[in-house]
Design a protein around this motif. Structure first.
Motif, short mmCIF file in Angstrom:
data_model
loop_
_atom_site.label_atom_id
_atom_site.label_comp_id
_atom_site.label_asym_id
_atom_site.label_seq_id
_atom_site.Cartn_x
_atom_site.Cartn_y
_atom_site.Cartn_z
N ASP A 41 1.05 -1.20 0.04
CA ASP A 41 0.02 0.01 -0.04
C ASP A 41 0.88 1.38 -0.07
O ASP A 41 1.82 1.48 0.77
CB ASP A 41 -0.70 -0.12 1.23
CG ASP A 41 -2.19 0.93 1.09
OD1 ASP A 41 -2.19 1.51 0.00
OD2 ASP A 41 -2.68 1.25 2.23
N GLU A 43 1.09 5.45 -0.56
CA GLU A 43 0.48 6.77 -0.16
C GLU A 43 0.82 7.47 -1.51
O GLU A 43 1.76 7.51 -2.20
CB GLU A 43 1.02 7.53 0.88
CG GLU A 43 0.79 6.83 2.21
CD GLU A 43 -0.66 6.90 2.62
OE1 GLU A 43 -1.48 7.74 2.26
OE2 GLU A 43 -1.20 6.07 3.31
N ASP A 44 -0.26 8.30 -1.94
CA ASP A 44 -0.02 8.95 -3.21
C ASP A 44 1.32 9.96 -3.37
O ASP A 44 1.81 9.91 -4.36
CB ASP A 44 -1.46 10.03 -3.48
CG ASP A 44 -2.77 9.39 -3.97
OD1 ASP A 44 -2.62 7.77 -4.10
OD2 ASP A 44 -3.65 9.90 -3.59
N ALA A 45 1.49 10.56 -2.25
CA ALA A 45 2.72 11.36 -2.18
C ALA A 45 4.05 10.72 -2.41
O ALA A 45 4.97 11.06 -2.63
CB ALA A 45 2.76 12.21 -1.07
N LEU A 47 4.30 7.62 -4.33
CA LEU A 47 3.92 6.80 -5.36
C LEU A 47 5.24 6.81 -6.52
O LEU A 47 5.73 6.06 -7.06
CB LEU A 47 2.82 7.21 -5.96
CG LEU A 47 2.38 5.89 -7.25
CD1 LEU A 47 2.38 4.55 -6.93
CD2 LEU A 47 1.16 6.37 -8.04
N GLU A 48 5.77 8.12 -6.71
CA GLU A 48 6.70 8.39 -7.80
C GLU A 48 7.96 7.70 -7.24
O GLU A 48 8.81 6.79 -8.01
CB GLU A 48 7.11 9.81 -8.18
CG GLU A 48 7.81 10.09 -9.22
CD GLU A 48 7.92 11.48 -9.83
OE1 GLU A 48 8.66 12.04 -10.24
OE2 GLU A 48 6.78 12.16 -9.50
#
Length: 65
Positions: A41, A43-45, A47-48
């Motif tokens: 899982d 987090e969006d922040a 992802l990169e």
């Protein structure tokens, strides 16, 4: 008249069907992994950075083989 390399009309459809079968198999594997808890899982922040790390791991594996 110039000659052209014309593929039978069934050939592109067969290629599409093969690609679709491979995609559906990958989807089944992915959903089975999720159902078994084999996922991370993120987090969006993050992802990169996570994707960059996966790319680095894949590159190392490619050269280690």
């Amino acid at each position: 008249m110039s000659e052209r390399n014309i593929e039978p009309s069934h050939h592109p459809r067969a290629q599409e069907a093969t690609k679709l079968d491979a995609l559906l198999q990958a989807v089944r594997v992915g959903w089975n992994d999720v159902a078994a808890g084999r996922y991370t899982d993120v987090e969006d922040a993050q992802l990169e950075d996570f994707i960059d790390q996966l790319g680095q791991q894949a590159s190392r594996r490619k050269w280690d083989d």
